[in-house]
Design a protein around this motif. Structure first.
Motif, mmCIF file in Angstrom:
data_model
loop_
_atom_site.group_PDB
_atom_site.id
_atom_site.type_symbol
_atom_site.label_atom_id
_atom_site.label_comp_id
_atom_site.label_asym_id
_atom_site.label_seq_id
_atom_site.Cartn_x
_atom_site.Cartn_y
_atom_site.Cartn_z
ATOM 1 N N ALA A 141 0.560 -1.219 -0.333
ATOM 2 C CA ALA A 141 0.112 -0.052 -0.008
ATOM 3 C C ALA A 141 0.335 1.185 0.020
ATOM 4 C CB ALA A 141 -1.151 -0.306 0.997
ATOM 5 N N LYS A 142 2.549 1.138 0.453
ATOM 6 C CA LYS A 142 3.078 2.691 0.174
ATOM 7 C C LYS A 142 3.648 2.597 -1.092
ATOM 8 C CE LYS A 142 3.902 1.214 5.302
ATOM 9 N NZ LYS A 142 5.757 0.434 5.435
ATOM 10 N N GLU A 143 3.465 2.328 -1.813
ATOM 11 C CA GLU A 143 4.574 2.056 -3.360
ATOM 12 C C GLU A 143 2.713 3.033 -3.953
ATOM 13 O OE1 GLU A 143 6.879 1.197 -4.898
ATOM 14 O OE2 GLU A 143 7.508 0.719 -2.959
ATOM 15 N N PRO A 144 2.936 3.824 -4.849
ATOM 16 C CA PRO A 144 2.360 4.168 -5.696
ATOM 17 C C PRO A 144 1.508 4.177 -6.866
ATOM 18 C CG PRO A 144 4.472 5.444 -5.498
ATOM 19 C CD PRO A 144 4.655 4.690 -5.052
ATOM 20 N N LEU A 145 -0.098 3.910 -7.303
ATOM 21 C CA LEU A 145 -0.409 3.267 -8.225
ATOM 22 C C LEU A 145 0.952 3.695 -9.667
ATOM 23 C CD1 LEU A 145 -3.844 3.293 -6.213
ATOM 24 C CD2 LEU A 145 -2.214 1.363 -6.229
ATOM 25 N N LEU A 146 0.366 2.856 -10.248
ATOM 26 C CA LEU A 146 -0.133 3.206 -11.778
ATOM 27 C C LEU A 146 -0.998 4.192 -12.348
ATOM 28 C CD1 LEU A 146 1.616 -0.032 -13.705
ATOM 29 C CD2 LEU A 146 2.679 1.205 -12.857
ATOM 30 N N PHE A 147 -2.430 4.403 -11.848
ATOM 31 C CA PHE A 147 -3.179 5.098 -12.360
ATOM 32 C C PHE A 147 -4.248 5.065 -11.565
ATOM 33 C CE2 PHE A 147 -3.096 0.470 -14.252
ATOM 34 C CZ PHE A 147 -4.009 -0.128 -13.924
ATOM 35 N N GLU A 148 -4.832 6.032 -11.457
ATOM 36 C CA GLU A 148 -6.165 6.248 -10.645
ATOM 37 C C GLU A 148 -7.092 4.482 -10.722
ATOM 38 O OE1 GLU A 148 -7.457 8.421 -8.552
ATOM 39 O OE2 GLU A 148 -5.735 9.899 -8.841
ATOM 40 N N PRO A 149 -7.140 4.486 -9.419
ATOM 41 C CA PRO A 149 -8.731 2.862 -9.200
ATOM 42 C C PRO A 149 -9.586 3.176 -9.810
ATOM 43 C CG PRO A 149 -6.944 3.815 -7.529
ATOM 44 C CD PRO A 149 -7.219 4.949 -8.111
ATOM 45 N N GLY A 150 -9.561 1.270 -10.779
ATOM 46 C CA GLY A 150 -10.623 1.903 -11.840
ATOM 47 C C GLY A 150 -10.847 2.474 -13.386
ATOM 48 N N THR A 151 -9.354 2.833 -13.636
ATOM 49 C CA THR A 151 -9.796 3.514 -14.732
ATOM 50 C C THR A 151 -8.951 2.836 -15.627
ATOM 51 O OG1 THR A 151 -7.293 4.844 -14.464
ATOM 52 C CG2 THR A 151 -9.844 5.735 -13.727
ATOM 53 N N ALA A 152 -8.415 2.156 -15.392
ATOM 54 C CA ALA A 152 -7.490 0.838 -16.131
ATOM 55 C C ALA A 152 -7.296 -0.103 -15.968
ATOM 56 C CB ALA A 152 -6.032 1.969 -16.553
ATOM 57 N N TYR A 153 -6.760 -0.859 -16.765
ATOM 58 C CA TYR A 153 -5.958 -2.520 -16.459
ATOM 59 C C TYR A 153 -4.789 -2.587 -16.440
ATOM 60 C CZ TYR A 153 -4.927 -7.526 -16.628
ATOM 61 O OH TYR A 153 -5.039 -8.887 -16.845
ATOM 62 N N ASN A 154 -3.889 -3.974 -15.269
ATOM 63 C CA ASN A 154 -2.572 -3.921 -15.278
ATOM 64 C C ASN A 154 -3.004 -4.720 -14.827
ATOM 65 O OD1 ASN A 154 -0.036 -3.262 -15.812
ATOM 66 N ND2 ASN A 154 0.004 -3.165 -13.380
ATOM 67 N N TYR A 155 -1.888 -5.758 -14.703
ATOM 68 C CA TYR A 155 -1.787 -7.426 -14.395
ATOM 69 C C TYR A 155 -0.669 -7.378 -13.051
ATOM 70 C CZ TYR A 155 -1.232 -12.389 -13.768
ATOM 71 O OH TYR A 155 -0.930 -14.281 -13.111
ATOM 72 N N SER A 156 -1.677 -7.934 -11.741
ATOM 73 C CA SER A 156 -0.289 -6.987 -10.568
ATOM 74 C C SER A 156 -0.535 -8.141 -9.901
ATOM 75 C CB SER A 156 -1.113 -5.646 -10.677
ATOM 76 O OG SER A 156 -2.592 -5.573 -9.557
ATOM 77 N N LEU A 157 -0.579 -7.192 -8.011
ATOM 78 C CA LEU A 157 -1.115 -8.485 -6.919
ATOM 79 C C LEU A 157 -2.018 -8.394 -6.604
ATOM 80 C CD1 LEU A 157 2.510 -7.261 -6.446
ATOM 81 C CD2 LEU A 157 1.863 -9.542 -6.566
ATOM 82 N N SER A 158 -2.795 -7.337 -7.484
ATOM 83 C CA SER A 158 -4.359 -7.612 -6.832
ATOM 84 C C SER A 158 -4.458 -8.403 -6.012
ATOM 85 C CB SER A 158 -5.626 -6.293 -7.849
ATOM 86 O OG SER A 158 -5.029 -5.462 -8.385
ATOM 87 N N HIS A 159 -4.966 -9.433 -6.596
ATOM 88 C CA HIS A 159 -5.789 -10.760 -5.753
ATOM 89 C C HIS A 159 -4.644 -10.992 -4.227
ATOM 90 C CE1 HIS A 159 -7.467 -11.664 -9.854
ATOM 91 N NE2 HIS A 159 -7.642 -10.710 -9.347
ATOM 92 N N ASP A 160 -3.494 -10.534 -4.201
ATOM 93 C CA ASP A 160 -3.040 -10.836 -2.993
ATOM 94 C C ASP A 160 -3.302 -10.022 -2.176
ATOM 95 O OD1 ASP A 160 0.160 -12.091 -3.357
ATOM 96 O OD2 ASP A 160 -1.065 -11.809 -4.752
ATOM 97 N N VAL A 161 -4.008 -8.855 -2.440
ATOM 98 C CA VAL A 161 -5.087 -7.847 -1.145
ATOM 99 C C VAL A 161 -5.915 -8.182 -1.042
ATOM 100 C CG1 VAL A 161 -5.453 -5.503 -1.116
ATOM 101 C CG2 VAL A 161 -3.488 -5.678 -2.679
#
Length: 193
Positions: A141-161
């Motif tokens: 959570a301390k790392e900056p996001l690549l884009f505003e949540p919900g505005t684009a797609y990026n394969y990520s560690l989202s499922h770990d969250v």
């Protein structure tokens, strides 16, 4: 059923792509109808699932949605307070996120997160070899996001969250949750997380 073309394709994997081993099982109506291996793999070998575990994670979390314990439009910060103040990378630097991170953003890889396993915060958290899911996800959570949540797609560690959200809701480790919710009911004895 004729699986000869599938068998021929598997045989070609080594020559065409250099794949040194592959094991495939096809089940139909709860019975194995085809099993074929190439290379050094044996039927009894256990395999790493890697990102195929994402389907298991999403299935288990949807059970919580189904029971009304989790909403797809819930804020992630309702479960993980460290996700309340997120930042986004921009061409001008880093700024505070304008959108809340929602549960459905995690399911759809629309969170803005990355798959950077070596980010400075995650690397620091992993220095503790006994770090929990919650500790690792808090570091992310301390790392900056690549884009505003919900505005684009990026394969990520989202499922770990999502795994950490499940731990908060159930009070169990993610492994225990999956075992109770998916593995044991399905009789899956040779699987773990």
């Amino acid at each position: 059923m004729d699986f000869s073309s599938l068998k021929n394709y598997m045989d070609s994997l080594y020559d065409t792509y250099g794949i040194i081993s592959c094991d495939l099982a096809v089940n139909y109506k709860h019975k194995q109808v085809f099993r074929y291996s190439i290379g050094e793999v044996k039927k009894e070998d256990l395999q790493w699932l890697y990102s195929m575990s994402k389907v298991i994670t999403c299935t288990a979390l949807m059970r919580l949605v189904e029971r009304g314990e989790l909403g797809l439009n819930d804020k992630v910060s309702d479960y993980l307070p460290e996700y309340a103040d997120l930042y986004v990378r921009t061409k001008d630097g880093v700024k505070k996120a304008q959108n809340d991170l929602l549960i459905w953003h995690l399911f759809g890889m629309r969170s803005g997160m990355t798959y950077d396993l070596w980010s400075s915060e995650l690397k620091k958290a992993r220095e503790n070899e006994n770090a929990t899911t919650r500790e690792l996800v808090a570091a992310m959570a301390k790392e900056p996001l690549l884009f505003e949540p919900g505005t684009a797609y990026n394969y990520s560690l989202s499922h770990d969250v999502l795994a950490a959200v499940a731990e908060v809701i159930t009070g169990k480790t993610f492994h225990e949750f999956l075992k109770d919710e998916i593995f044991t009911p399905l009789g899956m004895t040779d699987i773990g997380f």
